[in-house]
Design a protein around this motif. Structure first.
Motif, mmCIF file in Angstrom:
data_model
loop_
_atom_site.group_PDB
_atom_site.id
_atom_site.type_symbol
_atom_site.label_atom_id
_atom_site.label_comp_id
_atom_site.label_asym_id
_atom_site.label_seq_id
_atom_site.Cartn_x
_atom_site.Cartn_y
_atom_site.Cartn_z
ATOM 1 N N LEU A 180 0.849 -1.196 0.010
ATOM 2 C CA LEU A 180 -0.155 -0.136 0.111
ATOM 3 C C LEU A 180 1.024 1.313 0.107
ATOM 4 N N GLU A 181 0.886 1.876 -0.891
ATOM 5 C CA GLU A 181 1.552 3.264 -1.146
ATOM 6 C C GLU A 181 0.492 4.427 -0.587
ATOM 7 N N LEU A 182 0.651 4.545 0.877
ATOM 8 C CA LEU A 182 -0.099 5.405 1.364
ATOM 9 C C LEU A 182 -0.289 6.818 0.972
ATOM 10 N N GLU A 183 -1.289 7.415 0.786
ATOM 11 C CA GLU A 183 -1.301 8.472 0.054
ATOM 12 C C GLU A 183 -2.331 9.537 1.127
ATOM 13 N N PRO A 184 -1.581 10.311 1.662
ATOM 14 C CA PRO A 184 -2.428 11.094 2.612
ATOM 15 C C PRO A 184 -3.474 12.238 1.911
ATOM 16 N N ALA A 185 -4.547 12.487 2.569
ATOM 17 C CA ALA A 185 -5.543 13.211 1.779
ATOM 18 C C ALA A 185 -6.380 13.936 2.629
ATOM 19 N N THR A 186 -6.552 15.379 2.516
ATOM 20 C CA THR A 186 -7.871 16.088 3.104
ATOM 21 C C THR A 186 -9.152 15.256 3.069
ATOM 22 N N SER A 187 -9.833 15.601 4.230
ATOM 23 C CA SER A 187 -10.931 15.103 4.473
ATOM 24 C C SER A 187 -12.007 15.069 3.069
ATOM 25 N N ALA A 188 -11.972 16.287 2.540
ATOM 26 C CA ALA A 188 -12.645 16.846 1.384
ATOM 27 C C ALA A 188 -12.115 15.946 0.280
ATOM 28 N N ASP A 189 -10.827 15.772 -0.285
ATOM 29 C CA ASP A 189 -10.373 14.967 -1.034
ATOM 30 C C ASP A 189 -10.751 13.355 -0.871
ATOM 31 N N TYR A 190 -10.722 13.062 0.506
ATOM 32 C CA TYR A 190 -10.786 11.434 0.808
ATOM 33 C C TYR A 190 -12.224 11.391 0.405
ATOM 34 N N PHE A 191 -12.934 12.278 0.970
ATOM 35 C CA PHE A 191 -14.399 11.880 0.604
ATOM 36 C C PHE A 191 -14.946 11.969 -0.822
ATOM 37 N N ALA A 192 -14.322 12.834 -1.725
ATOM 38 C CA ALA A 192 -14.686 12.806 -3.173
ATOM 39 C C ALA A 192 -14.215 11.492 -3.739
ATOM 40 N N LYS A 193 -12.870 11.291 -3.501
ATOM 41 C CA LYS A 193 -12.222 9.966 -4.034
ATOM 42 C C LYS A 193 -13.201 8.761 -3.816
ATOM 43 N N ARG A 194 -13.650 8.627 -2.540
ATOM 44 C CA ARG A 194 -14.420 7.540 -2.255
ATOM 45 C C ARG A 194 -15.652 7.433 -2.745
ATOM 46 N N ALA A 195 -16.471 8.692 -2.873
ATOM 47 C CA ALA A 195 -17.661 8.707 -3.541
ATOM 48 C C ALA A 195 -17.833 8.337 -5.112
ATOM 49 N N GLN A 196 -16.547 8.614 -5.730
ATOM 50 C CA GLN A 196 -16.340 8.633 -7.141
ATOM 51 C C GLN A 196 -15.773 7.248 -7.411
ATOM 52 N N GLY A 197 -15.502 6.326 -6.310
ATOM 53 C CA GLY A 197 -14.958 5.090 -6.547
ATOM 54 C C GLY A 197 -13.291 5.236 -7.093
#
Length: 605
Positions: free
Chosen positions: A478-495
């Motif tokens: 796992l290449e851990l990629e830190p993300a802001t909450s907003a970016d994390y939520f957006a990527k999660r919602a978009q798959g």
């Protein structure tokens, strides 16, 4: 799908009524307020909070948590004439309550929040104002039992589909334009509820989509009819985001305008006042609030609530000196922080325990390699060391959970049960051996003498580094990629992930954690998981109104989800709110969600 160890184990284990109803004492820890506010609050998900089994069977609004429903028709013998009617005794009026004063909290007072309850589910937004300025039709207490709020009583249920609500006649909108203090009516309730099902992509969807019609009967009465029997109905009406907004305000400013602090117009105990982003926020007492206090006068007791923006480093000092009265009850401190303050201040502070609806999440996208192979997902489930992952934000910060969190026992598996199941048990030797066997069968990763590398977005380091180390044994890097909450939520919602690791707010019914996340096409199905058998089990549990039968159905659905392992289930979070001892009126146990209107808090003179 072929059976695996944990399904064989659980399905051969006899489930007696005694075992089925047995709960567990939850050991608790905590986590830093800043961590959850910064990376755990979900602006696009259902909120949180505690629950007990289903509403339709609760005999009274104050029933025990495992009998929470106040809407079942009475037994045939309930009207027998030889049964004497209980005489209500009015509670004595208290004379020791001090009215007035300003309650001061330290909190992020950020300016990028959304104040529309149909969109946001963020602790900071609720703390700044939203949780104080609005009301819900129903609410829930710290045991998950549902109570009336804007409704005068819990609804009548003439049949399995219908809920007839009578509103409290003393409710008025804030005395601000365009409502100007008019009465809250059944038309307002119908608008506020129906708005959640409007076709706005930003709105929180899914909780109220089983509503078929809402009929306004008269100014204070309305009827909800569901499409089919729906066990979570009353809990979902009591959930944090289902706050009633004003229809004239929406007509005046539109949905975009409803996002702004200055357009909050509710019926709550406090009215919006000052908002200086990054510096200060304040709400004032609503002089026309409808609820009565224990002193026989209208609530709230306080004149107002203010939030001051302080750095994390300055927070403890401000609390010790009395500049700040309490730590946010939407989250709280870590156990270590709370114990440190208790050691310094003794009985000058009170510490509360909050089993939060927030959970740690490790999603595996089921349509993308290598997790499109169920055997790889099962191997990940087995190899994770949950004795470490169960504390995602530090020692004592969580309790073990399966697909359904601990505050829903007996619908959820207890910690005692989980510790005997593959993936959760403390002795990992067999789990790791079985995980390697699954990888060998899949022919990838360690089985192919290869390392599969992929980016993994994460909100905060918390449990991500431990999970990274665990899955490396399987040949997954796992290449851990830190993300802001907003970016994390957006990527999660978009798959836009193969695996992601973070925190997510839940809700007050198990359906939020299983149907909304794992049914085909459900609004929060992050992993693109789909299985007809699981779908059917999830549909059965939400249509089953009997609490014991529903608990069994939820457990059966949970086992099926574990078999497919679209998500590695690890921990439910625990927090420790802290208050100066001169602040009284806190609810105990502390409700698990975000809406704390503080109408009943008061400060000693």
């Amino acid at each position: 799908m072929a059976e695996n160890y944990w399904t064989r184990y659980m399905r051969r284990r006899p489930m007696t009524r005694r075992t089925f109803l047995k709960g567990t004492a939850l050991a608790g820890g905590g986590a830093a307020t800043a961590v959850l506010i910064g990376c755990g609050d979900d602006d696009d998900d259902e909120p949180a909070p505690t629950a007990a089994p289903d509403q339709p069977d609760q005999p009274t609004a104050t029933a025990a948590p495992d009998q929470p429903d106040a809407t079942e028709a009475p037994d045939d013998d309930a009207d027998e004439p030889d049964q004497p009617e209980a005489t209500a005794t009015a509670a004595p009026v208290r004379t020791d309550i001090t009215r007035g004063g300003i309650l001061t909290l330290a909190s992020p007072v950020t300016g990028d929040q959304v104040y529309d309850p149909a969109i946001t589910n963020h602790a900071t937004t609720y703390a700044i104002a939203m949780g104080r300025t609005f009301n819900r039709i129903l609410n829930y207490d710290g045991t998950g039992v549902v109570h009336p709020e804007l409704a005068e009583t819990l609804p009548e249920q003439p049949d399995e589909l219908s809920y007839v609500f009578k509103l409290n006649p003393n409710i008025r909108w804030h005395d601000l334009p365009p409502a100007n203090g008019r009465q809250f009516t059944a038309e307002d309730a119908a608008f506020g509820i129906n708005r959640f099902n409007e076709p706005n992509a930003e709105f929180i969807q899914g909780q109220l989509d089983q509503i078929d019609t809402i009929e306004v009967i008269d100014d204070l009465t309305f009827r909800i009819v569901t499409k089919e029997p729906f066990a979570p109905m009353l809990r979902f009406l009591a959930d944090d985001p289902v706050l009633m907004v004003n229809r004239e305000q929406r007509e005046a400013v539109g949905d975009e305008g409803m996002k702004l602090y200055e357009n909050q117009l509710g019926t709550g105990p406090f009215i919006r006042n000052t908002f200086d982003p990054g510096v200060y926020a304040k709400v004032d007492r609503n002089p026309n609030y409808f609820e009565m206090g224990e002193d026989g006068q209208q609530l709230p007791y306080l004149d107002g609530i203010e939030l001051i923006a302080l750095s994390r480093e300055a927070y403890e000092g401000a609390f010790i000196t009395g500049e700040v009265d309490l730590v946010s009850f939407t989250t709280g401190l870590s156990l270590t922080e709370a114990e440190s303050l208790q050691g310094q201040m003794g009985d000058r502070i009170d510490v509360y325990r909050k089993l939060h609806s927030a959970i740690s999440e490790t999603h595996m996208h089921t349509q993308k390699p290598p997790f499109n192979d169920v055997r790889v997902r099962q191997a990940v489930h087995l190899v994770i060391n949950r004795q470490i992952a169960a504390n995602p934000l530090g020692p004592g910060s969580g309790v073990l959970m399966g697909p359904v969190p601990q505050n829903f026992v007996p619908q959820a598996f207890t910690e005692e049960e989980l510790l005997q199941m593959p993936g959760w048990r403390e002795d990992k030797d067999q789990d790791i051996a079985d995980a390697f066997e699954l990888m060998n069968a899949a022919g990838v990763g360690v089985a192919a003498d290869e390392t599969i590398t992929f980016n993994t977005p994460f909100q905060c380091p918390c449990h991500a580094t431990g999970i990274k180390a665990d899955v490396e044994q399987l040949g997954l890097n796992l290449e851990l990629e830190p993300a802001t909450s907003a970016d994390y939520f957006a990527k999660r919602a978009q798959g836009e992930f193969i695996m992601n690791i973070g925190l997510e707010v839940g809700g007050i019914d198990p359906d939020t954690y299983i149907y909304h996340r794992f049914h085909t096409g459900a609004p929060f199905n992050r992993t693109a998981f789909s299985d007809p058998q699981v779908d059917r089990l999830l549909e059965i549990q939400r249509a089953t109104l009997d609490p014991e039968e529903r608990a069994q159905a939820i457990r059966e659905a949970s086992l099926a989800i574990i078999e497919h392992s679209p998500q590695a289930f690890t921990a439910q979070l625990v927090f420790w709110p802290v208050s100066r001892s001169y602040v009284h009126g806190h609810a105990e146990p502390v409700p698990a969600g975000l809406t704390f209107n503080f109408a009943r808090l008061w400060k000693e003179a």
